[in-house]
Design a protein around this motif. Structure first.
Motif, PDB file in Angstrom:
ATOM      1  N   LEU A  76       0.979  -0.916   0.249  1.00 32.01           N
ATOM      2  CA  LEU A  76       0.264  -0.266  -0.111  1.00 32.01           C
ATOM      3  C   LEU A  76       0.653   0.803  -0.091  1.00 32.01           C
ATOM      4  N   GLY A  80      -0.287   3.128  -2.866  1.00 34.17           N
ATOM      5  CA  GLY A  80      -1.211   4.741  -2.694  1.00 34.17           C
ATOM      6  C   GLY A  80      -1.899   4.413  -2.428  1.00 34.17           C
ATOM      7  N   TRP A  81      -2.768   5.032  -0.922  1.00 36.23           N
ATOM      8  CA  TRP A  81      -4.107   4.421  -0.407  1.00 36.23           C
ATOM      9  C   TRP A  81      -5.156   3.871  -2.010  1.00 36.23           C
ATOM     10  N   GLY A  84      -4.160   0.707  -4.338  1.00 37.61           N
ATOM     11  CA  GLY A  84      -3.383   0.041  -3.237  1.00 37.61           C
ATOM     12  C   GLY A  84      -4.559  -0.350  -2.769  1.00 37.61           C
ATOM     13  N   VAL A  85      -6.351  -0.018  -2.214  1.00 41.89           N
ATOM     14  CA  VAL A  85      -7.016  -0.672  -2.305  1.00 41.89           C
ATOM     15  C   VAL A  85      -7.996  -1.466  -3.589  1.00 41.89           C
ATOM     16  N   ARG A 231       2.503  11.740   9.207  1.00 42.08           N
ATOM     17  CA  ARG A 231       1.821   9.891   8.437  1.00 42.08           C
ATOM     18  C   ARG A 231       1.892  10.976   7.186  1.00 42.08           C
ATOM     19  N   TYR A 233       1.669   9.364   3.993  1.00 45.86           N
ATOM     20  CA  TYR A 233       1.162   8.829   2.623  1.00 45.86           C
ATOM     21  C   TYR A 233       1.863   9.451   1.347  1.00 45.86           C
TER      22      TYR A 233
END
Length: 392
Positions: A76, A80-81, A84-85, A231, A233
């Motif tokens: 991920l 990236g979010w 990745g999802v 955080r 990302y």
């Protein structure tokens, strides 16, 4: 006066049976009655069918909810979010579809009197003996061996983390913990059959689900805490690292879903053990006879010791998962099922099934090549940063 033995082929029943057989062969040449199966010690001992559908659930779920999940954060971080999802859902959908294709092929083969217990047996029947011997078989064994390397390494890393929590100034090295966990795996490897793993796999499933719940809860808590770390990302700024990282992440995701491949579920070294039993065991002797127990212990121990040494030498768990996914699970889980289905059932090129399967096989064949290059590149990069038996 002596009696003449009756030839079944000369009776009405025999002639009718021959006629029915000829009709079946005229419709589909593959429906000819198969020759009697040779007694195989691997299938007889390791893959013996004694379990229930519930036991199958233990094996299948545990093989997917497995240590490979621990590399998903790395995947991920590279995707990236959003991407990745998205890739997780696509991989789940395609593997679900692929498993259904394989199930239909296996069911078809069983109706023809050819029940397939091994993936390479199915490949031998449908793709030909060369594909089974030089492609499917070697990939399976590489995947199983790398899985043991990854599991031993992960166990060693986990033990080291627990050790440092209890003793922050401790001097024990990672490779020492890898050897300790390898000794445990050495004992586990001696379980004689796939069926004998059912209770261990149930326990493993419960522990994996508990770990996932704890990790999720802990992440949510830390994320809302005032003392949460900053955080970040963002994706890598270097274009080359970004592109190769994406394909490396795809390979890791493939590994997470790929362990549940059927008809053999890739748990520990069982497919490899089945081959070793087939070569060195005597099917005419009992499974627990000295003639079969001694070579079983010897060759399984050699496999686990070799995996432990490699895990201690090259402690790159995420890279190993990417390597397995690229070289093994992408072709076995995404390419081969679509190909064997099209060969078996010959769907019309005018229909959607043919083109869906062809597209899946083509796209994931390209991904296999590119992801393999990315996996090898990442291992080479990490190898530059660490020496052999590194204490990471």
């Amino acid at each position: 006066m002596g009696t003449v033995a009756t030839n079944p082929a000369n009776t009405a029943e025999g002639m009718k049976g021959e006629k029915d057989q000829s009709n079946r062969e005229a419709i589909d040449p593959t429906m000819a009655d198969p020759p009697p199966a040779k007694l195989d010690a691997g299938a007889l001992f390791v893959l013996k069918s004694e379990g229930s559908w519930l036991h199958c659930g233990y094996h299948l779920t545990t093989s997917i909810v497995a240590p490979a999940l621990l590399s998903l954060p790395l995947a991920l971080a590279s995707l990236g979010w959003a991407a990745g999802v998205f890739c997780l859902f696509i991989a789940a959908a395609v593997t679900f579809y692929s498993y259904n294709l394989i199930s239909l092929v296996l069911e078809h083969q069983a109706k023809l009197g050819r029940r397939q217990l091994r993936f390479r047996d199915m490949a031998h029947q449908i793709l030909g003996p060369s594909w089974a011997r030089y492609y499917i078989g070697p990939i399976q064994f590489m995947v199983c061996f790398c899985a043991v390397v990854g599991n031993v390494l992960l166990g060693g890393q986990t033990m080291k983390s627990m050790y440092l929590i209890e003793k922050p100034e401790g001097t024990m090295k990672l490779y020492e913990f890898v050897v300790i966990f390898g000794a445990f795996m050495l004992v586990l490897a001696q379980l004689p059959s796939f069926h004998s793993l059912r209770h261990i796999n149930l326990l493993s499933l419960i522990l994996c689900l508990a770990y996932s719940a704890c990790a999720t809860g802990g992440s949510i808590y830390i994320g809302h805490s005032s003392q949460a770390p900053s955080r970040d990302y963002s994706l890598p700024s270097d274009k080359v690292d970004l592109i190769f990282g994406i394909f490396n992440a795809i390979a890791i995701i493939a590994t997470c879903y790929g362990n549940g491949i059927i008809p053999e579920i890739q748990v520990y070294l069982q497919p490899t053990n089945e081959v070793l039993e087939g070569v060195f065991a005597n099917p005419e002797k009992g499974q627990h006879s000295a003639r079969n127990v001694i070579p079983r212990i010897l060759f399984r121990s050699i496999s686990v010791v070799a995996a432990t040494v490699i895990g201690a030498m090259l402690p790159f768990f995420g890279d190993i998962n990417a390597f397995m996914g690229a070289f093994g699970f992408l072709p076995l889980d995404f390419v081969v099922p679509a190909v064997v289905y099209n060969i078996t059932f010959r769907p019309s090129p005018r229909g959607s099934v043919f083109w869906i399967n062809t597209t899946i096989a083509a796209v994931f064949s390209v991904l296999t090549v590119v992801a393999s290059v990315a996996a090898v590149r990442q291992i080479a990069l990490d190898a530059k940063n660490y020496k052999l038996f590194a204490n990471v």
